[in-house]
Design an enzyme around this catalytic site. Sequence first.
Site, PDB file in Angstrom:
ATOM      1  N   GLU A   2       0.955  -1.191  -0.079  1.00 49.50           N
ATOM      2  CA  GLU A   2      -0.171  -0.154  -0.136  1.00 49.50           C
ATOM      3  C   GLU A   2       0.875   1.390  -0.086  1.00 49.50           C
ATOM      4  O   GLU A   2       1.415   1.617   1.049  1.00 49.50           O
ATOM      5  CB  GLU A   2      -0.823   0.122   1.285  1.00 49.50           C
ATOM      6  CG  GLU A   2      -1.992  -1.062   1.319  1.00 49.50           C
ATOM      7  CD  GLU A   2      -3.109  -0.630   0.181  1.00 49.50           C
ATOM      8  OE1 GLU A   2      -3.246   0.606  -0.086  1.00 49.50           O
ATOM      9  OE2 GLU A   2      -3.961  -1.800  -0.041  1.00 49.50           O
ATOM     10  N   CYS A  43      -2.152   9.514   2.097  1.00 44.82           N
ATOM     11  CA  CYS A  43      -1.734   8.748   0.713  1.00 44.82           C
ATOM     12  C   CYS A  43      -2.912   9.230  -0.347  1.00 44.82           C
ATOM     13  O   CYS A  43      -2.416   9.384  -1.501  1.00 44.82           O
ATOM     14  CB  CYS A  43      -1.562   7.426   1.111  1.00 44.82           C
ATOM     15  SG  CYS A  43      -3.034   6.674   1.743  1.00 44.82           S
TER      16      CYS A  43
HETATM   17  P1  NAD Z   1       8.132   4.503   5.490  1.00 46.04           P
HETATM   18  O1  NAD Z   1       8.375   3.816   4.293  1.00 46.04           O
HETATM   19  O2  NAD Z   1       9.017   5.561   5.982  1.00 46.04           O
HETATM   20  O3  NAD Z   1       7.827   3.912   6.517  1.00 46.04           O
HETATM   21  C1  NAD Z   1       6.732   2.860   6.835  1.00 46.04           C
HETATM   22  C2  NAD Z   1       7.264   1.664   7.375  1.00 46.04           C
HETATM   23  O4  NAD Z   1       8.307   0.988   6.962  1.00 46.04           O
HETATM   24  C3  NAD Z   1       7.646   1.816   9.034  1.00 46.04           C
HETATM   25  O5  NAD Z   1       6.830   0.836   9.792  1.00 46.04           O
HETATM   26  C4  NAD Z   1       8.912   1.893   9.230  1.00 46.04           C
HETATM   27  O6  NAD Z   1       9.469   1.517  10.254  1.00 46.04           O
HETATM   28  C5  NAD Z   1       9.298   0.871   8.283  1.00 46.04           C
HETATM   29  N1  NAD Z   1      10.561   1.037   7.649  1.00 46.04           N
HETATM   30  C6  NAD Z   1      11.166   2.342   7.337  1.00 46.04           C
HETATM   31  N2  NAD Z   1      12.344   1.949   6.953  1.00 46.04           N
HETATM   32  C7  NAD Z   1      12.618   0.681   6.788  1.00 46.04           C
HETATM   33  C8  NAD Z   1      13.586  -0.312   6.147  1.00 46.04           C
HETATM   34  N3  NAD Z   1      14.987   0.267   5.625  1.00 46.04           N
HETATM   35  N4  NAD Z   1      13.387  -1.499   6.214  1.00 46.04           N
HETATM   36  C9  NAD Z   1      12.199  -2.033   6.846  1.00 46.04           C
HETATM   37  N5  NAD Z   1      11.272  -1.319   7.083  1.00 46.04           N
HETATM   38  C10 NAD Z   1      11.520   0.024   7.124  1.00 46.04           C
HETATM   39  O7  NAD Z   1       6.647   5.629   5.221  1.00 46.04           O
HETATM   40  P2  NAD Z   1       6.100   6.352   5.798  1.00 46.04           P
HETATM   41  O8  NAD Z   1       6.978   7.727   5.712  1.00 46.04           O
HETATM   42  O9  NAD Z   1       5.633   5.878   7.198  1.00 46.04           O
HETATM   43  O10 NAD Z   1       4.652   6.689   5.048  1.00 46.04           O
HETATM   44  C11 NAD Z   1       4.413   7.692   4.016  1.00 46.04           C
HETATM   45  C12 NAD Z   1       4.086   6.928   2.665  1.00 46.04           C
HETATM   46  O11 NAD Z   1       3.533   5.954   3.062  1.00 46.04           O
HETATM   47  C13 NAD Z   1       3.588   7.983   1.661  1.00 46.04           C
HETATM   48  O12 NAD Z   1       4.296   7.728   0.327  1.00 46.04           O
HETATM   49  C14 NAD Z   1       2.268   7.475   1.704  1.00 46.04           C
HETATM   50  O13 NAD Z   1       1.640   8.068   0.601  1.00 46.04           O
HETATM   51  C15 NAD Z   1       2.258   6.153   1.926  1.00 46.04           C
HETATM   52  N6  NAD Z   1       1.117   5.882   2.671  1.00 46.04           N
HETATM   53  C16 NAD Z   1       0.312   4.811   1.581  1.00 46.04           C
HETATM   54  C17 NAD Z   1      -0.857   4.605   2.315  1.00 46.04           C
HETATM   55  C18 NAD Z   1      -1.873   3.493   1.532  1.00 46.04           C
HETATM   56  O14 NAD Z   1      -2.912   2.863   2.111  1.00 46.04           O
HETATM   57  N7  NAD Z   1      -1.616   3.083   0.326  1.00 46.04           N
HETATM   58  C19 NAD Z   1      -1.301   4.920   3.637  1.00 46.04           C
HETATM   59  C20 NAD Z   1      -0.613   5.725   4.415  1.00 46.04           C
HETATM   60  C21 NAD Z   1       0.666   5.950   3.770  1.00 46.04           C
END
Ligand code: NAD
Length: 487
Positions: free
Chosen positions: A216, A251
């Site tokens: 997602e 998002c």
């Molecule tokens: P992110 O990718 O920074 O983090 C998301 C998750 O990934 C966190 O739990 C984090 O701990 C983990 N993570 C971060 N780095 C990692 C790594 N190197 N290895 C493994 N896991 C890791 O995302 P964010 O900043 O929390 O969210 C923002 C993004 O998410 C935006 O692009 C937004 O559009 C998208 N988003 C999508 C939806 C959807 O339902 N489609 C919903 C909310 C947010």
Amino acid sequence: MGKGFDGARAAEVVAELRETFRSGRTRSLRWRAAQLKALARMIDENEADIAAALYHDLAKPPTESFLHEISLAKEACLFALKKLKRWMKPRKVPTSITTFPSSAKIVPEPFGVVLVISAWNFPFLLSIDPVIGAIAAGNTVVLKPSEVATVTSSFLAKNLPQYVDNSCIRVVEGSIPEASALLEQKWDKIFYTGSARVGRIVMAAAVKHLTPLVLELGGKCPVLVDSNVDIKVVAKRIVVGKWGCNSGQACIAPDYIITTKAFAPKLVDALKITLEKFYGKNPLGSTDLSRIVNSSHFTRLKNLLDEEKVSGTIVHGGQEDEKHLKIAPTLLLDVPSDASIMKEEIFGPLLPIITVDDLEQSFDVINSKPKPLAAYLFTKDHKLEKKFVKTVSAGGMLINDAILQFTNPHLPFGGVGESGMGSYHGRFSFDAFSHKKAVLSRGFYGEIPMRYPPYTPLKQKVLRGLIAGNILPLLHALVVWPGHQKV
Ligand code: NAD
């Protein structure tokens, strides 16, 4: 679970959950329903604490927390509870002549041990919602909430174990080291919400064990505004869809507007009036706007605004309060397409408006970019609406409003292309966490000798005739029924 959580501990957790899954504990309707009821109870009994956690993490206005996280999570639980029995039932499907006589059904079965990694922007809903699907489908599950929404993450780690079956459902708190330790393990399904950058890391980890996954992700969600609309309604819906949703940190928040050159000034005026009505003359002081989640996101957004070719295009807002991590709702007009703000997902309270001569030109603008998670169109022109739905590819669409598509449990929620893969919500959540097992069943009668060697010319001719059609009379002539012999 959190600090000191390494690969060895992750392996132990997965082994424990796998053992429970193999015991069959999570399979019954009773177990699944009990967990969903417990989740709904947790939400009911802790509504104030959840809202407080969201306020701490994002200064999320309590009304937004209730509307967008608490009530939706509870509704998702209740919806799953209501439909669970039906979803779990094997579905009978028709059979083909090739297997006559036979019966066929699709049996949904849980994948097994699943991992849910969630994001910080709707940190409660985006953690609980996939877990609901995982439980409804009969899996054991590990949830890794986002470390960026610290208090919501601790709330989940503290409270979930008090309500649900800990032998099947665990919360692991942490950031990259903990997420990486989890991703090293073999899962039966991974459900990831977050950025495309980390999505690639998750997908690469899944490849090692050929683990199926749902991603997602996000992207730039366009909003097309036609000139024939009720402009006051449009302005209210865009403003609440953008700034009334976590200050644009959503998002599916409108990322940029496309409208005609002639209509843009009217739209800008209507948006300005509405913004002032909703958030006052000093929006930085409004308690109805979330703050930016942390200083690195604040700096990222500030850099988008400060770019030389961008700063001159601000037509409203632009004020910042670094101490309180607030940025006022900001409108920008005619931002150059090569500016960073038009190339990366904004994920904040900035809204560029770009103009075209004819609104249909915007279809090419959207289709020239990665496929968005959501696309919006405001129009009274049904022909344009039809063309938009047919021509523009997006995870989902909403005509004449913004954001609300994610509240309908009968619609799948998910991206396409770079905005993600797979979907969930309602029945789609159950499906996301279930394997659809194909089961074909036959008895010992109804033999067709033609299928067995030696393949004589006559047998081949009859088989071809059977497969080509006009089959039933042939079949009756050929099938060996109990008590009758045919050679
Ligand atoms: P992110 O990718 O920074 O983090 C998301 C998750 O990934 C966190 O739990 C984090 O701990 C983990 N993570 C971060 N780095 C990692 C790594 N190197 N290895 C493994 N896991 C890791 O995302 P964010 O900043 O929390 O969210 C923002 C993004 O998410 C935006 O692009 C937004 O559009 C998208 N988003 C999508 C939806 C959807 O339902 N489609 C919903 C909310 C947010």
